[in-house]
Design an enzyme around this catalytic site. Structure first.
Site, PDB file in Angstrom:
ATOM      1  CG  HIS A  79      32.667  42.177  48.038  1.00  0.00           C
ATOM      2  ND1 HIS A  79      31.721  42.480  48.978  1.00  0.00           N
ATOM      3  CD2 HIS A  79      32.209  42.691  46.869  1.00  0.00           C
ATOM      4  CE1 HIS A  79      30.731  43.167  48.419  1.00  0.00           C
ATOM      5  NE2 HIS A  79      30.996  43.295  47.133  1.00  0.00           N
ATOM      6  CG  HIS A  80      36.260  35.158  47.191  1.00  0.00           C
ATOM      7  ND1 HIS A  80      35.036  35.197  46.560  1.00  0.00           N
ATOM      8  CD2 HIS A  80      37.006  34.295  46.473  1.00  0.00           C
ATOM      9  CE1 HIS A  80      35.056  34.377  45.518  1.00  0.00           C
ATOM     10  NE2 HIS A  80      36.244  33.832  45.448  1.00  0.00           N
ATOM     11  CE  LYS A 109      27.246  30.216  36.234  1.00  0.00           C
ATOM     12  NZ  LYS A 109      26.234  30.842  35.364  1.00  0.00           N
ATOM     13  CG  ASP A 114      40.642  27.538  38.438  1.00  0.00           C
ATOM     14  OD1 ASP A 114      40.329  27.637  39.634  1.00  0.00           O
ATOM     15  OD2 ASP A 114      41.127  26.497  37.948  1.00  0.00           O
ATOM     16  CE  LYS A 121      22.657  36.753  36.260  1.00  0.00           C
ATOM     17  NZ  LYS A 121      23.520  35.800  35.541  1.00  0.00           N
TER      18      LYS A 121
HETATM   19  P1  NAD Z   1      17.575  34.635  25.962  1.00  0.00           P
HETATM   20  O1  NAD Z   1      16.659  35.713  26.388  1.00  0.00           O
HETATM   21  O2  NAD Z   1      18.496  34.886  24.819  1.00  0.00           O
HETATM   22  O3  NAD Z   1      16.782  33.278  25.601  1.00  0.00           O
HETATM   23  C1  NAD Z   1      15.864  32.644  26.431  1.00  0.00           C
HETATM   24  C2  NAD Z   1      14.877  31.906  25.535  1.00  0.00           C
HETATM   25  O4  NAD Z   1      14.017  31.103  26.332  1.00  0.00           O
HETATM   26  C3  NAD Z   1      13.997  32.855  24.719  1.00  0.00           C
HETATM   27  O5  NAD Z   1      14.017  32.465  23.359  1.00  0.00           O
HETATM   28  C4  NAD Z   1      12.622  32.685  25.358  1.00  0.00           C
HETATM   29  O6  NAD Z   1      11.563  32.889  24.450  1.00  0.00           O
HETATM   30  C5  NAD Z   1      12.684  31.253  25.836  1.00  0.00           C
HETATM   31  N1  NAD Z   1      11.720  30.955  26.889  1.00  0.00           N
HETATM   32  C6  NAD Z   1      11.230  31.760  27.861  1.00  0.00           C
HETATM   33  N2  NAD Z   1      10.370  31.089  28.659  1.00  0.00           N
HETATM   34  C7  NAD Z   1      10.318  29.833  28.181  1.00  0.00           C
HETATM   35  C8  NAD Z   1       9.596  28.667  28.556  1.00  0.00           C
HETATM   36  N3  NAD Z   1       8.783  28.661  29.617  1.00  0.00           N
HETATM   37  N4  NAD Z   1       9.771  27.548  27.826  1.00  0.00           N
HETATM   38  C9  NAD Z   1      10.597  27.537  26.780  1.00  0.00           C
HETATM   39  N5  NAD Z   1      11.303  28.607  26.362  1.00  0.00           N
HETATM   40  C10 NAD Z   1      11.164  29.743  27.058  1.00  0.00           C
HETATM   41  O7  NAD Z   1      18.373  34.243  27.291  1.00  0.00           O
HETATM   42  P2  NAD Z   1      19.745  33.461  27.392  1.00  0.00           P
HETATM   43  O8  NAD Z   1      20.841  34.446  27.470  1.00  0.00           O
HETATM   44  O9  NAD Z   1      19.779  32.365  26.362  1.00  0.00           O
HETATM   45  O10 NAD Z   1      19.613  32.831  28.861  1.00  0.00           O
HETATM   46  C11 NAD Z   1      18.900  31.624  29.095  1.00  0.00           C
HETATM   47  C12 NAD Z   1      19.336  31.059  30.430  1.00  0.00           C
HETATM   48  O11 NAD Z   1      20.751  30.859  30.418  1.00  0.00           O
HETATM   49  C13 NAD Z   1      19.061  31.949  31.645  1.00  0.00           C
HETATM   50  O12 NAD Z   1      18.793  31.120  32.755  1.00  0.00           O
HETATM   51  C14 NAD Z   1      20.394  32.666  31.857  1.00  0.00           C
HETATM   52  O13 NAD Z   1      20.558  33.104  33.188  1.00  0.00           O
HETATM   53  C15 NAD Z   1      21.348  31.537  31.508  1.00  0.00           C
HETATM   54  N6  NAD Z   1      22.701  31.974  31.134  1.00  0.00           N
HETATM   55  C16 NAD Z   1      22.910  32.800  30.074  1.00  0.00           C
HETATM   56  C17 NAD Z   1      24.217  33.151  29.729  1.00  0.00           C
HETATM   57  C18 NAD Z   1      24.516  34.010  28.522  1.00  0.00           C
HETATM   58  O14 NAD Z   1      25.709  34.179  28.196  1.00  0.00           O
HETATM   59  N7  NAD Z   1      23.536  34.521  27.817  1.00  0.00           N
HETATM   60  C19 NAD Z   1      25.294  32.687  30.492  1.00  0.00           C
HETATM   61  C20 NAD Z   1      25.043  31.832  31.552  1.00  0.00           C
HETATM   62  C21 NAD Z   1      23.740  31.478  31.866  1.00  0.00           C
END
Ligand code: NAD
Length: 487
Positions: A79-80, A109, A114, A121
């Site tokens: 909460h900073h 992150k 910034d 989460k």
């Molecule tokens: P998403 O649900 O749109 O896509 C994830 C994809 O990974 C799916 O197509 C799924 O079928 C596939 N998948 C699942 N298990 C798998 C495996 N074992 N091997 C290969 N593919 C597999 O999710 P996303 O939003 O693209 O998020 C993906 C990662 O990115 C997560 O770790 C999430 O926390 C991170 N992330 C997402 C965002 C965002 O804006 N969406 C931002 C920062 C970080």
């Protein structure tokens, strides 16, 4: 009835994690490794690392004529700065440790790029594929009501966003539920980001994380000192890339990297992989997946049954963009990529990270690489609380000024420009231009700042993750000190 608990608790100190190591242990290991290099009081370091509040809830939802008790969490790590910010994940693997780890990563992150938020989460322990749209809507709306009841959501309190298994649709349900309960709050739409554009979303948010990953990778491949160390030439033209995950992050990352000149030789999904050393047409694959529901059996590449074996295939850049802990102690020694660019959160475990570092692999950390989503979420939040679309006030004025300038140049030189050239020079920036420009500037600035820290200290001069943590922890520490809480 729902049951819940809000607690302020200290996260136990982490030993060096081994074996299959939980995600939270890895995040805390990275934190502790970097904290050693920072001159801040021990109590302050402990406060930065601790997860401030976790709300665990169970609530009933009517599913196919029966009542199902759904488990869910929301963690506010720091909460900073307020509000706290971070996505909501729908997956069967969700548990408290995962949510806490992801919330902590959000704090680090935001600081590294910034964005003036603390980290949060949320997660619901369901496989969204097992539910109809109506059922998902009921679960999402009920979860939102639980958050409202305990003051775990609000434009100045805690602002969720999409994550694995959720998207603009779920964010619209959350915004609508929040507005229904808090209809006198003029800023109610800012309670969540990643909304559809027609519901207060911002243009460019859906592609933001993949686009940010592209900007981050572009900085690295255009960095002559880094490319020399990795024995590669600068630019994208000779870079062969494998991407794991073809969801929001993976698809957009692959698309922008290909448009930037790289060759996408492999794509990995949960049900198989694709390989084509000459390159996979990302847009054609996207259409194939839309038509068939799977990336496999795509005519433009060879289908590999054990998709994850491609993580170990020869390539220049590996982009894990699916889930956490995909590169771990067993497969890390066999990774052949020269760079690993973390699109997902926590795709490399701490033990694997040490193995990759020893092998000379350059790991670009999640807390920087995938920050594009939260950067553009910040822009969406700003748009919602200012109640005006970016570019609305100045686009036409800018076009008028540019046109007058072009007219003057034509008059003075006696030369005339083509209609296309005039259009390009005179055009004023619209919302998406401004969002993408702000994202690009943020990613470039953060890359330069992290690399400066990394190259400025011999103890971690090849370890970008530690440098990113050093930057982040230092900024959060200064913020606490300016609050007057710590000396
Ligand atoms: P998403 O649900 O749109 O896509 C994830 C994809 O990974 C799916 O197509 C799924 O079928 C596939 N998948 C699942 N298990 C798998 C495996 N074992 N091997 C290969 N593919 C597999 O999710 P996303 O939003 O693209 O998020 C993906 C990662 O990115 C997560 O770790 C999430 O926390 C991170 N992330 C997402 C965002 C965002 O804006 N969406 C931002 C920062 C970080």
């Amino acid at each position: 009835m729902a049951s819940g608990s809000k607690s302020t608790k200290k996260v136990a100190a982490t030993a060096v994690p081994h074996g299959s190591q939980p995600f939270l242990a890895s995040v805390n290991y990275y934190f502790d490794k970097a904290a050693k290099y920072i001159d801040l009081p021990a109590g302050l370091i402990e406060q930065i690392r601790a997860c401030n509040s976790v709300y665990y809830m169970q609530f009933p939802v009517r599913i196919k004529g029966n009542v199902q008790v759904v488990q869910a969490w929301r963690a506010e790590h720091s909460h900073h700065k307020l509000p706290t910010k971070g996505g909501i994940r729908y997956a069967e693997t969700v548990d408290q440790e995962e949510v806490e780890a992801l919330a902590a990563l959000m704090t680090y992150k935001c600081a590294v790029v910034d964005v003036p938020f603390g980290g949060g989460k949320g997660g619901i322990k369901i496989n969204p594929k097992n539910y109809t749209v109506d059922e998902l809507e009921r679960i999402t709306r009920r979860y939102t009501v639980e958050l409202i009841k305990k003051n775990f959501i609000g434009p100045s309190v805690d602002v969720p966003a999409p994550d694995y298994g959720t998207g603009a649709r779920e964010m619209a349900w959350i915004a609508d539920t929040f507005q229904t309960f808090g209809n006198s709050d003029i800023n109610a739409l800012a309670c969540v980001t990643g909304k559809p554009v027609g519901q207060g979303g911002v243009r460019g948010r859906t592609a933001a994380t993949g686009r940010g990953l592209f900007f981050a990778t572009r900085e690295a491949v255009n960095d002559p000192t880094l490319m020399k160390r990795l024995k590669m030439t600068t630019g994208f033209s000779d870079k062969r890339i494998i991407v794991q995950g073809f969801g929001n992050v993976g698809y957009h990352a692959a698309k922008f990297l290909q448009e930037g000149g790289a060759t996408i030789i492999g794509i990995i999904e949960y049900d198989g992989g694709l390989l084509n050393p000459k390159g996979i047409d990302v847009e054609a694959l996207y259409k194939h997946r839309q038509a068939t529901g799977s990336i496999t059996n795509f005519a433009g590449a060879k289908t590999i049954k054990n998709g994850n074996s491609l993580l170990e295939h020869e390539c220049d850049i590996l982009v894990p963009a699916a889930l956490e802990s995909q590169i771990y102690k067993d497969n890390a020694p066999r990774i052949k990529a020269k760079m690993v660019v973390e699109g997902a959160n926590g795709p490399v475990t701490a033990v694997a990270d040490e193995i990759l570092l020893k092998k000379g692999v350059f790991v670009m950390p999640d807390m920087f690489v995938n920050a594009g989503g939260v950067v553009v979420s910040y822009f969406e939040w700003l748009k919602n609380i200012s109640h005006v679309r970016f570019g609305r006030l100045d686009k036409r004025f800018e076009e008028g000024s540019n046109t007058r300038l072009v007219n003057t140049i034509e008059r003075l030189t006696g030369q005339s420009l083509s209609t296309t050239e005039r259009g390009m020079l005179a055009r004023g920036a619209d919302e998406e231009d401004l969002v993408n420009s702000g994202l690009e500037d943020t990613m470039i600035g953060a890359y330069q700042s992290i690399m400066e820290t990394m190259r400025g200290d011999k103890r971690y001069s090849t370890d970008m993750r530690t440098a990113a943590f050093v930057n982040s922890i230092t900024k959060i520490g200064v913020s606490y000190q300016l609050l007057g809480i710590f000396p």
